[in-house]
Design an enzyme around this catalytic site. Structure first.
Site, PDB file in Angstrom:
ATOM      1  N   ASN A   1      -5.608  13.120   0.758  1.00  0.00           N
ATOM      2  CA  ASN A   1      -6.683  13.290   0.306  1.00  0.00           C
ATOM      3  C   ASN A   1      -6.407  14.862   1.410  1.00  0.00           C
ATOM      4  O   ASN A   1      -7.438  16.193   0.816  1.00  0.00           O
ATOM      5  CB  ASN A   1      -7.053  12.509   1.138  1.00  0.00           C
TER       6      ASN A   1
ATOM      7  N   HIS B   1      -9.471  14.772  -2.984  1.00  0.00           N
ATOM      8  CA  HIS B   1      -9.260  13.971  -3.079  1.00  0.00           C
ATOM      9  C   HIS B   1      -8.612  13.153  -4.657  1.00  0.00           C
ATOM     10  O   HIS B   1      -8.696  12.310  -4.941  1.00  0.00           O
ATOM     11  CB  HIS B   1     -10.772  13.174  -2.985  1.00  0.00           C
TER      12      HIS B   1
ATOM     13  N   ASP C   1      -6.539  10.095  -6.312  1.00  0.00           N
ATOM     14  CA  ASP C   1      -6.740   9.353  -6.738  1.00  0.00           C
ATOM     15  C   ASP C   1      -5.399   9.795  -8.155  1.00  0.00           C
ATOM     16  O   ASP C   1      -5.288   8.475  -9.231  1.00  0.00           O
ATOM     17  CB  ASP C   1      -7.817   9.697  -7.664  1.00  0.00           C
TER      18      ASP C   1
ATOM     19  N   ASP D   1       0.582  -0.711  -0.308  1.00  0.00           N
ATOM     20  CA  ASP D   1      -0.015  -0.019  -0.542  1.00  0.00           C
ATOM     21  C   ASP D   1       0.671   1.616  -0.344  1.00  0.00           C
ATOM     22  O   ASP D   1       1.943   1.044   0.418  1.00  0.00           O
ATOM     23  CB  ASP D   1      -0.757  -0.447   0.852  1.00  0.00           C
TER      24      ASP D   1
ATOM     25  N   GLU E   1      -6.308   2.181  -0.526  1.00  0.00           N
ATOM     26  CA  GLU E   1      -4.362   2.544  -1.240  1.00  0.00           C
ATOM     27  C   GLU E   1      -4.062   1.130  -1.601  1.00  0.00           C
ATOM     28  O   GLU E   1      -2.805   1.112  -1.354  1.00  0.00           O
ATOM     29  CB  GLU E   1      -3.888   3.568  -0.561  1.00  0.00           C
TER      30      GLU E   1
END
Length: 388
Positions: free
Chosen positions: A267, A272, A276, A259, A302
């Protein structure tokens, strides 16, 4: 009267010197003329009936032929609608098209939207495409939106994808004004085969549209829409299959759990959209650096997983290290600003026969190795070790 009975069209002279005999002669002659006309009309009717009967027989033969073609194409269409892979579709076309258009070699090209190329799908009759595809504007049939053919040298403009003068026929496959593909036939199509070709083209175009739609729906069910990686559902199914294979063959099977370190700050600090963008960049790097046989998935949020068939943890470590270093060197900009350093932590585990067949214990082992890497400072890879 004796001559008339013998079939001779004889007339009687009306100048016999007697009014009664003259009237009788005129009546007889009129009767003989009407009889001759009736015989001629009957002969004409028989001839017209014979012509109509011949035409009817030809029409009936044409209808029988078209009925046979429609039945054949119906079977072909049913199989094409049920095809699940490109190879299955190609096999159906290779089997049925030569039966619909006998002794005519050819090839089917389908439009690849991403490359904007007509790529070969199937060929038959010793055709030999000899190319990986051609651009749509190289085919006059696709330019004009209607059939284009060459009957002989100098007869018409030659399509650029042909390369030399020869009798050929290109039939465009269109649906809703969109280019689906093209049928290229190495022969001139006669009038008697036009019906066959028209219905064949409609069936193939419909099947290609349906096949493309099915593929899109399958992709939506197994792909993560943000990253384009396989989703968790697909990962779980692939894991079960790969474990069954490795249990039979004894080949190693490893799993990577990883991860993005401190993902929440992207974020929180940038929104956000920035998060992304980070996930998309990481996914692209992983797809590029892992092997084609490795199954790279987005596990959720993630977190990512990689199923690596035929690879032990130790062998996989080198590959994971190269991925980790490449991700640490990423510099992502969004809305004119740099999002900051990115790093990932990795946990690696290899399946053994003490683990479950559904892959849950393998995931737990890789997850434990991942969290060990987190505790040791992040931005590192760790291999799961069985407790002594």
């Amino acid at each position: 009267m004796t001559h008339l009975g013998d079939g001779e069209h004889s007339r009687i002279a009306t100048t016999m010197g007697s009014r009664e005999f003259a009237q009788l002669a005129r009546g007889y002659n009129a009767m003989a003329d009407r009889l001759a006309a009736a015989v001629a009309d009957q002969a004409g009717s028989e001839q017209r009936l014979q012509v109509a009967n011949t035409s009817l027989e030809r029409t009936a033969a044409t209808l029988r032929d078209r009925g046979d073609v429609i039945e054949l194409l119906g079977g072909m269409a049913h199989r094409m609608q049920a095809a699940r892979t490109d190879e299955e579709l190609a096999q159906i076309i290779r089997v049925f098209v030569p039966r619909v258009l006998p002794n005519i070699p050819g090839a089917l090209y389908a439009h690849n939207n991403s490359r904007n190329l007509l790529v070969p799908v199937a060929e038959w009759g010793d055709f030999g495409t000899g190319s990986d595809g051609f651009a749509p504007d190289q085919c006059w049939a696709l330019r004009r939106g209607q059939a284009h053919w060459l009957a002989g040298t100098g007869d018409d403009i030659v399509c650029a994808h042909i390369g030399h003068d020869e009798a050929y026929h290109c039939e465009p496959l269109l649906a809703g004004g969109e280019v689906i593909g093209v049928l290229h036939l190495r022969a001139q199509i006669g009038t008697e085969s036009r019906f066959r070709l028209t219905v064949l083209a409609e069936n193939i175009a419909s099947a290609l549209v349906n096949h493309r739609l099915q593929r899109s729906l399958r992709e939506q069910t197994i792909r993560d829409p943000l990253t384009g990686l396989f989703n968790r559902r697909y990962m779980e199914e692939a894991m079960t299959i790969e474990i069954a294979r490795t249990a039979r063959s004894g080949a190693p099977l490893s799993l990577v759990m990883c991860d993005v370190d401190h993902f929440k700050r992207f974020n929180d600090d940038h929104g956000h959209d920035a998060g992304d963008a980070v996930l998309q960049a990481v996914a692209a790097e992983m797809k590029k650096r892992f092997r084609d046989g490795d199954v790279v998935c987005r596990f959720g949020g993630e977190e990512f997983t990689v199923i690596a068939p035929g690879t032990s943890s130790e062998a996989l470590m080198n590959r994971v290290e190269s991925v980790r270093q490449a991700i640490a060197e990423l510099s992502i900009r969004q809305n004119g600003r740099t999002l900051g350093a990115i790093s990932m932590s990795f946990g690696i585990a290899t399946w053994n026969d003490t683990m479950t067949r559904d892959g849950s214990s393998l995931i737990q082992a890789a997850d434990a190795a991942l969290y060990q890497a987190k505790r040791e400072g992040r931005n590192r890879a760790n291999v799961y070790r069985l407790a002594a």
